[in-house]
Scaffold this active site. Structure first.
Site, PDB file in Angstrom:
ATOM      1  N   ARG A   1       0.846  -1.181   0.000  1.00  0.00           N
ATOM      2  CA  ARG A   1       0.000   0.000   0.000  1.00  0.00           C
ATOM      3  C   ARG A   1       0.889   1.241   0.000  1.00  0.00           C
ATOM      4  O   ARG A   1       1.883   1.301   0.734  1.00  0.00           O
ATOM      5  CB  ARG A   1      -0.913   0.024   1.236  1.00  0.00           C
ATOM      6  CG  ARG A   1      -2.117  -0.890   1.137  1.00  0.00           C
ATOM      7  CD  ARG A   1      -3.113  -0.433   0.063  1.00  0.00           C
ATOM      8  NE  ARG A   1      -4.276  -1.294  -0.062  1.00  0.00           N
ATOM      9  CZ  ARG A   1      -4.396  -2.302  -0.933  1.00  0.00           C
ATOM     10  NH1 ARG A   1      -3.399  -2.607  -1.741  1.00  0.00           N
ATOM     11  NH2 ARG A   1      -5.514  -3.002  -0.992  1.00  0.00           N
TER      12      ARG A   1
ATOM     13  N   GLU B   1      -3.365   7.191  -4.658  1.00  0.00           N
ATOM     14  CA  GLU B   1      -3.467   6.781  -6.063  1.00  0.00           C
ATOM     15  C   GLU B   1      -4.915   6.896  -6.562  1.00  0.00           C
ATOM     16  O   GLU B   1      -5.838   6.741  -5.771  1.00  0.00           O
ATOM     17  CB  GLU B   1      -2.937   5.349  -6.245  1.00  0.00           C
ATOM     18  CG  GLU B   1      -3.749   4.280  -5.548  1.00  0.00           C
ATOM     19  CD  GLU B   1      -3.122   2.891  -5.692  1.00  0.00           C
ATOM     20  OE1 GLU B   1      -1.973   2.699  -5.311  1.00  0.00           O
ATOM     21  OE2 GLU B   1      -3.847   2.012  -6.186  1.00  0.00           O
TER      22      GLU B   1
ATOM     23  N   HIS C   1      -0.445  -0.314 -10.011  1.00  0.00           N
ATOM     24  CA  HIS C   1      -1.157  -1.228  -9.093  1.00  0.00           C
ATOM     25  C   HIS C   1      -1.579  -2.524  -9.808  1.00  0.00           C
ATOM     26  O   HIS C   1      -2.763  -2.844  -9.916  1.00  0.00           O
ATOM     27  CB  HIS C   1      -2.376  -0.537  -8.464  1.00  0.00           C
ATOM     28  CG  HIS C   1      -2.785  -1.156  -7.159  1.00  0.00           C
ATOM     29  ND1 HIS C   1      -3.368  -0.450  -6.134  1.00  0.00           N
ATOM     30  CD2 HIS C   1      -2.688  -2.436  -6.704  1.00  0.00           C
ATOM     31  CE1 HIS C   1      -3.628  -1.251  -5.124  1.00  0.00           C
ATOM     32  NE2 HIS C   1      -3.223  -2.482  -5.437  1.00  0.00           N
TER      33      HIS C   1
HETATM   34  C1  DGY Z   1      -5.322  -6.100  -2.974  1.00  0.00           C
HETATM   35  O1  DGY Z   1      -5.901  -7.156  -3.214  1.00  0.00           O
HETATM   36  O2  DGY Z   1      -5.341  -5.570  -1.873  1.00  0.00           O
HETATM   37  C2  DGY Z   1      -4.551  -5.480  -4.089  1.00  0.00           C
HETATM   38  O3  DGY Z   1      -3.984  -4.304  -3.757  1.00  0.00           O
HETATM   39  C3  DGY Z   1      -5.397  -5.385  -5.324  1.00  0.00           C
HETATM   40  O4  DGY Z   1      -5.366  -6.656  -5.849  1.00  0.00           O
END
Ligand code: DGY
Length: 320
Positions: free
Chosen positions: A239, A268, A286
């Site tokens: 993250r 983002e 991402h």
């Molecule tokens: C998640 O699953 O948390 C990712 O960031 C997106 O697939």
């Protein structure tokens, strides 16, 4: 008998949309336009379940405003920092996510970033595309080798452990930092650190895999960056909130951090403009779980969770 109503906020893979349409009165979003909060609330009217994604923000106010019909919020992600679990729990709404099924894909993406950053793949690709490449040269775009180096994993959950397994093929010595030491069968020979200083000092390559929350917010700050070996490689596929962007950009400018690979950003899809000016940072949009196999698996596990909640069963993927 009427089917339960399921609001799905973004376009999902075809197999998932088909399953949803078979089992639910599914409100799909084939245009894939992100909904505003007001749109989401309007479309959730009369819904039994809401299938959201990390691009939706289900904070306490949104959850309080959801119609009384909603019994489950399912997120098409393992991370659930965009859903206020406590507010959902307070309203008796279950929250389900997509654990396990994306661990390999996300670890692969982290490894891609490690290699791409350390070997300057972004710069090389841009050079070839630009038409300005003049041919091989002994000192051109030299990066750093990762084989045999020390890999520091911050957050040794399922994704971190997959990354550790992959790193073994590159003869990397794995160090990790987590709240508690793992049992030996999960640790797999990795070295646990119970303090940041010793962990950071052992991280020639640092890869972040902790969840985004109040505790991890801006964990990688100037002070911790200063504890890394000079020229370290930093990768974030977890993250964006884990990183203090100003501090990382400053360290990339001085060379304290030699290379970085980022897949996620604080705020983002907006990103700190400082990153764009730095050639030795690899920037991806991402993509951690973005494989066909994984996105199908995520869709199925999240629908399994919705099915279970609406049938009065406890789902295996309940967020607690
Ligand atoms: C998640 O699953 O948390 C990712 O960031 C997106 O697939």
């Amino acid at each position: 008998m009427n089917k339960p109503v399921l609001l799905i906020t973004r376009r999902v893979p075809a197999a998932i949309a088909a399953r949803a349409a078979r089992d639910y009165d599914a409100r799909l979003n084939p245009q894939d336009t992100p909904y505003s909060g007001a749109d989401l609330l309007r479309l959730a009217n009369g819904a039994d379940a809401v299938l959201c994604t990390p691009t939706d923000r289900l904070d306490a106010a949104m959850i309080q405003a959801l119609p009384a019909s909603v019994r489950v919020i399912a997120t098409f992600s393992v991370g659930h920092d965009h859903v206020d679990d406590a507010a959902a729990q307070a309203r008796g709404i279950a929250v389900v996510n997509t654990p396990d099924v994306l661990s390999v894909a996300t670890a692969e993406l982290a490894f891609l970033l490690i290699l791409a950053a350390a070997r300057r793949a972004g710069e090389g690709e841009r050079l070839v595309r630009s038409g300005h490449w003049t041919g091989w040269a002994p000192t051109q775009l030299m990066g750093t080798q990762v084989s045999g180096k020390r890999l520091g994993i911050f957050g040794m959950g399922r994704i971190g452990r997959e990354l550790a397994r992959m790193a073994a093929a590159f003869s990397m010595q794995v160090h990790y930092r987590d709240v508690a030491r793992l049992p030996p069968e999960l640790e797999g020979g990795a070295i646990w650190h119970d303090d940041d200083a010793s962990f950071l000092a052992a991280s020639d390559v640092l890869s972040l895999h902790a969840p985004g929350n109040g505790v991890t917010r801006k964990w990688l700050n100037a002070e911790r960056i200063a504890g890394l070996p000079r020229g370290a490689v930093v990768v974030n596929a977890a993250r964006g909130t884990l990183v203090d962007d100003e501090a990382l950009i400053a360290a990339l400018r001085t060379g304290q951090v030699g290379y970085a690979g980022l897949d996620v950003y604080d705020g983002e899809p907006a990103i700190h403009p400082g990153y764009r000016a730095l050639e030795h940072v690899v920037l991806l949009p991402h993509l951690g779980s973005a494989t066909t196999e994984t996105r199908d698996a995520m869709g199925h596990i999240v629908l399994d969770g919705i099915d279970a909640v609406l049938a009065g069963r406890e789902p295996g993927n309940l967020v607690r």
